[in-house]
Design a protein around this motif. Structure first.
Motif, PDB file in Angstrom:
ATOM      1  N   SER A  56      29.366  55.878  28.178  1.00  0.00           N
ATOM      2  CA  SER A  56      29.870  56.853  27.207  1.00  0.00           C
ATOM      3  C   SER A  56      28.768  57.319  26.247  1.00  0.00           C
ATOM      4  O   SER A  56      28.754  58.492  25.858  1.00  0.00           O
ATOM      5  CB  SER A  56      31.057  56.285  26.437  1.00  0.00           C
ATOM      6  OG  SER A  56      30.678  55.128  25.728  1.00  0.00           O
ATOM      7  N   ILE A  57      27.842  56.428  25.865  1.00  0.00           N
ATOM      8  CA  ILE A  57      26.767  56.858  24.958  1.00  0.00           C
ATOM      9  C   ILE A  57      25.817  57.808  25.685  1.00  0.00           C
ATOM     10  O   ILE A  57      25.362  58.799  25.110  1.00  0.00           O
ATOM     11  CB  ILE A  57      26.021  55.676  24.291  1.00  0.00           C
ATOM     12  CG1 ILE A  57      25.104  56.188  23.177  1.00  0.00           C
ATOM     13  CG2 ILE A  57      25.220  54.875  25.307  1.00  0.00           C
ATOM     14  CD1 ILE A  57      25.782  56.901  22.045  1.00  0.00           C
ATOM     15  N   ARG A  58      25.522  57.541  26.954  1.00  0.00           N
ATOM     16  CA  ARG A  58      24.670  58.441  27.737  1.00  0.00           C
ATOM     17  C   ARG A  58      25.316  59.823  27.821  1.00  0.00           C
ATOM     18  O   ARG A  58      24.655  60.840  27.627  1.00  0.00           O
ATOM     19  CB  ARG A  58      24.411  57.875  29.128  1.00  0.00           C
ATOM     20  CG  ARG A  58      23.524  58.759  29.981  1.00  0.00           C
ATOM     21  CD  ARG A  58      23.306  58.166  31.379  1.00  0.00           C
ATOM     22  NE  ARG A  58      22.469  59.018  32.187  1.00  0.00           N
ATOM     23  CZ  ARG A  58      21.150  59.042  32.158  1.00  0.00           C
ATOM     24  NH1 ARG A  58      20.499  58.217  31.343  1.00  0.00           N
ATOM     25  NH2 ARG A  58      20.470  59.861  32.923  1.00  0.00           N
ATOM     26  N   ALA A  59      26.606  59.844  28.096  1.00  0.00           N
ATOM     27  CA  ALA A  59      27.318  61.122  28.187  1.00  0.00           C
ATOM     28  C   ALA A  59      27.252  61.873  26.858  1.00  0.00           C
ATOM     29  O   ALA A  59      27.045  63.094  26.833  1.00  0.00           O
ATOM     30  CB  ALA A  59      28.767  60.882  28.605  1.00  0.00           C
ATOM     31  N   GLN A  60      27.409  61.152  25.748  1.00  0.00           N
ATOM     32  CA  GLN A  60      27.366  61.797  24.428  1.00  0.00           C
ATOM     33  C   GLN A  60      25.966  62.317  24.115  1.00  0.00           C
ATOM     34  O   GLN A  60      25.803  63.415  23.581  1.00  0.00           O
ATOM     35  CB  GLN A  60      27.825  60.844  23.333  1.00  0.00           C
ATOM     36  CG  GLN A  60      27.811  61.467  21.942  1.00  0.00           C
ATOM     37  CD  GLN A  60      28.664  62.716  21.837  1.00  0.00           C
ATOM     38  OE1 GLN A  60      29.859  62.680  22.096  1.00  0.00           O
ATOM     39  NE2 GLN A  60      28.068  63.832  21.452  1.00  0.00           N
ATOM     40  N   LEU A  61      24.940  61.536  24.426  1.00  0.00           N
ATOM     41  CA  LEU A  61      23.557  61.978  24.197  1.00  0.00           C
ATOM     42  C   LEU A  61      23.279  63.253  24.978  1.00  0.00           C
ATOM     43  O   LEU A  61      22.689  64.212  24.441  1.00  0.00           O
ATOM     44  CB  LEU A  61      22.570  60.877  24.586  1.00  0.00           C
ATOM     45  CG  LEU A  61      22.561  59.630  23.707  1.00  0.00           C
ATOM     46  CD1 LEU A  61      21.790  58.500  24.391  1.00  0.00           C
ATOM     47  CD2 LEU A  61      21.987  59.918  22.334  1.00  0.00           C
TER      48      LEU A  61
ATOM     49  N   LEU B 289      14.630  64.594  21.375  1.00  0.00           N
ATOM     50  CA  LEU B 289      15.701  64.569  20.378  1.00  0.00           C
ATOM     51  C   LEU B 289      16.080  63.119  20.106  1.00  0.00           C
ATOM     52  O   LEU B 289      16.566  62.421  21.006  1.00  0.00           O
ATOM     53  CB  LEU B 289      16.924  65.341  20.881  1.00  0.00           C
ATOM     54  CG  LEU B 289      16.700  66.817  21.232  1.00  0.00           C
ATOM     55  CD1 LEU B 289      17.957  67.408  21.861  1.00  0.00           C
ATOM     56  CD2 LEU B 289      16.263  67.607  20.014  1.00  0.00           C
ATOM     57  N   LYS B 290      15.842  62.663  18.895  1.00  0.00           N
ATOM     58  CA  LYS B 290      16.229  61.319  18.457  1.00  0.00           C
ATOM     59  C   LYS B 290      17.541  61.470  17.715  1.00  0.00           C
ATOM     60  O   LYS B 290      17.631  62.236  16.756  1.00  0.00           O
ATOM     61  CB  LYS B 290      15.152  60.727  17.541  1.00  0.00           C
ATOM     62  CG  LYS B 290      15.576  59.468  16.788  1.00  0.00           C
ATOM     63  CD  LYS B 290      15.534  58.250  17.676  1.00  0.00           C
ATOM     64  CE  LYS B 290      15.742  56.977  16.878  1.00  0.00           C
ATOM     65  NZ  LYS B 290      17.084  56.458  16.911  1.00  0.00           N
ATOM     66  N   MET B 291      18.561  60.755  18.185  1.00  0.00           N
ATOM     67  CA  MET B 291      19.900  60.960  17.637  1.00  0.00           C
ATOM     68  C   MET B 291      20.420  59.748  16.867  1.00  0.00           C
ATOM     69  O   MET B 291      19.855  58.658  16.948  1.00  0.00           O
ATOM     70  CB  MET B 291      20.842  61.313  18.769  1.00  0.00           C
ATOM     71  CG  MET B 291      20.417  62.605  19.461  1.00  0.00           C
ATOM     72  SD  MET B 291      21.517  63.078  20.753  1.00  0.00           S
ATOM     73  CE  MET B 291      20.406  63.972  21.827  1.00  0.00           C
ATOM     74  N   ASN B 292      21.502  59.982  16.150  1.00  0.00           N
ATOM     75  CA  ASN B 292      22.140  58.912  15.392  1.00  0.00           C
ATOM     76  C   ASN B 292      22.783  57.898  16.349  1.00  0.00           C
ATOM     77  O   ASN B 292      22.793  58.095  17.571  1.00  0.00           O
ATOM     78  CB  ASN B 292      23.150  59.467  14.382  1.00  0.00           C
ATOM     79  CG  ASN B 292      24.330  60.168  15.037  1.00  0.00           C
ATOM     80  OD1 ASN B 292      24.395  60.377  16.251  1.00  0.00           O
ATOM     81  ND2 ASN B 292      25.284  60.559  14.221  1.00  0.00           N
ATOM     82  N   LYS B 293      23.322  56.840  15.796  1.00  0.00           N
ATOM     83  CA  LYS B 293      23.894  55.742  16.587  1.00  0.00           C
ATOM     84  C   LYS B 293      24.965  56.234  17.562  1.00  0.00           C
ATOM     85  O   LYS B 293      25.066  55.763  18.686  1.00  0.00           O
ATOM     86  CB  LYS B 293      24.473  54.681  15.645  1.00  0.00           C
ATOM     87  CG  LYS B 293      25.027  53.479  16.335  1.00  0.00           C
ATOM     88  CD  LYS B 293      25.551  52.458  15.344  1.00  0.00           C
ATOM     89  CE  LYS B 293      26.188  51.286  16.071  1.00  0.00           C
ATOM     90  NZ  LYS B 293      26.771  50.318  15.162  1.00  0.00           N
TER      91      LYS B 293
ATOM     92  N   ILE C 246      15.239  62.864  30.406  1.00  0.00           N
ATOM     93  CA  ILE C 246      15.085  61.413  30.338  1.00  0.00           C
ATOM     94  C   ILE C 246      15.945  60.939  29.177  1.00  0.00           C
ATOM     95  O   ILE C 246      15.825  61.459  28.065  1.00  0.00           O
ATOM     96  CB  ILE C 246      13.615  61.013  30.117  1.00  0.00           C
ATOM     97  CG1 ILE C 246      12.767  61.474  31.304  1.00  0.00           C
ATOM     98  CG2 ILE C 246      13.496  59.502  29.901  1.00  0.00           C
ATOM     99  CD1 ILE C 246      11.275  61.307  31.097  1.00  0.00           C
ATOM    100  N   VAL C 247      16.799  59.971  29.442  1.00  0.00           N
ATOM    101  CA  VAL C 247      17.716  59.467  28.420  1.00  0.00           C
ATOM    102  C   VAL C 247      17.415  57.992  28.174  1.00  0.00           C
ATOM    103  O   VAL C 247      17.414  57.192  29.101  1.00  0.00           O
ATOM    104  CB  VAL C 247      19.185  59.633  28.856  1.00  0.00           C
ATOM    105  CG1 VAL C 247      20.131  59.090  27.788  1.00  0.00           C
ATOM    106  CG2 VAL C 247      19.489  61.097  29.163  1.00  0.00           C
ATOM    107  N   ASP C 248      17.143  57.657  26.928  1.00  0.00           N
ATOM    108  CA  ASP C 248      16.959  56.262  26.505  1.00  0.00           C
ATOM    109  C   ASP C 248      18.151  55.927  25.614  1.00  0.00           C
ATOM    110  O   ASP C 248      18.165  56.269  24.433  1.00  0.00           O
ATOM    111  CB  ASP C 248      15.637  56.105  25.754  1.00  0.00           C
ATOM    112  CG  ASP C 248      15.347  54.678  25.338  1.00  0.00           C
ATOM    113  OD1 ASP C 248      16.302  53.870  25.213  1.00  0.00           O
ATOM    114  OD2 ASP C 248      14.163  54.359  25.115  1.00  0.00           O
ATOM    115  N   GLU C 249      19.134  55.287  26.210  1.00  0.00           N
ATOM    116  CA  GLU C 249      20.369  54.995  25.476  1.00  0.00           C
ATOM    117  C   GLU C 249      20.116  54.077  24.288  1.00  0.00           C
ATOM    118  O   GLU C 249      20.676  54.289  23.210  1.00  0.00           O
ATOM    119  CB  GLU C 249      21.391  54.351  26.415  1.00  0.00           C
ATOM    120  CG  GLU C 249      21.873  55.282  27.493  1.00  0.00           C
ATOM    121  CD  GLU C 249      22.821  54.602  28.468  1.00  0.00           C
ATOM    122  OE1 GLU C 249      23.653  53.789  28.030  1.00  0.00           O
ATOM    123  OE2 GLU C 249      22.721  54.905  29.672  1.00  0.00           O
ATOM    124  N   GLU C 250      19.298  53.063  24.485  1.00  0.00           N
ATOM    125  CA  GLU C 250      19.045  52.102  23.410  1.00  0.00           C
ATOM    126  C   GLU C 250      18.367  52.759  22.208  1.00  0.00           C
ATOM    127  O   GLU C 250      18.746  52.536  21.058  1.00  0.00           O
ATOM    128  CB  GLU C 250      18.203  50.945  23.924  1.00  0.00           C
ATOM    129  CG  GLU C 250      18.081  49.805  22.945  1.00  0.00           C
ATOM    130  CD  GLU C 250      17.365  48.613  23.541  1.00  0.00           C
ATOM    131  OE1 GLU C 250      16.522  48.036  22.822  1.00  0.00           O
ATOM    132  OE2 GLU C 250      17.639  48.269  24.703  1.00  0.00           O
TER     133      GLU C 250
END
Length: 156
Positions: A3-8, A110-114, A79-83
């Motif tokens: 779910s976090i990957r999808a949101q990012l 893009l660096k995103m919030n939690k 490229i997605v870095d979930e952590e």
């Protein structure tokens, strides 16, 4: 897909859509109010300096008005870095303005919030050769925009 990957990815796609639609309000909706904006390489920093979120959004609203059309196409998978809550986008921008057609490539981090819903930092790398050639065509319009964003117009 987590779910976090999808949101990012949803937030990153909103970033691209806002540029294609030249919608500063939509772009502003995905940035935190304290978001920072960095641009590289150094030769493009006089044109697009590191600025606050407020200054960035004011400048991008004026920049969007210069375009008759603008599109963003990813030329490679993100490229997605979930952590770390980061998405790296590989983008080709193509636009039409009064002075002609613009084509350039970018790498955007893009660096995103939690939650992955707001961008806290945008780090953008331009193909400087393409950008500097375009700026030369745009002339005074770019100088006026730069002065507005950096506050030099108020000092003059």
């Amino acid at each position: 897909m987590s779910s976090i990957r999808a949101q990012l990815l949803k937030t990153a796609n909103a970033y691209l859509d806002a540029h294609t639609n030249r919608d500063a309000k939509a772009l502003g909706a995905i940035y935190s109010s304290s978001s920072t904006h960095e641009t590289y390489p150094k030769p493009v920093q006089p044109i697009f300096p590191h600025v606050s979120n407020e200054d960035y959004l004011a400048g991008v609203a004026d920049l969007f008005k210069m375009w008759h059309s603008f599109e963003c196409h990813q030329f490679s998978e993100p490229i997605v870095d979930e952590e770390a809550r980061k998405v790296v986008l590989f983008v080709e921008g193509r636009g039409v303005a009064d002075v002609g057609t613009y084509v350039n490539e970018y790498v955007v981090v893009l660096k995103m919030n939690k939650e992955g819903t707001l961008v806290e930092n945008r780090l953008q790398f331009f193909d400087s050769q393409g950008l500097l050639a375009w700026v030369a065509k745009m002339g005074q319009q770019v100088t006026d925009l730069q002065n507005k964003v950096t506050g030099k117009a108020a000092e003059a």
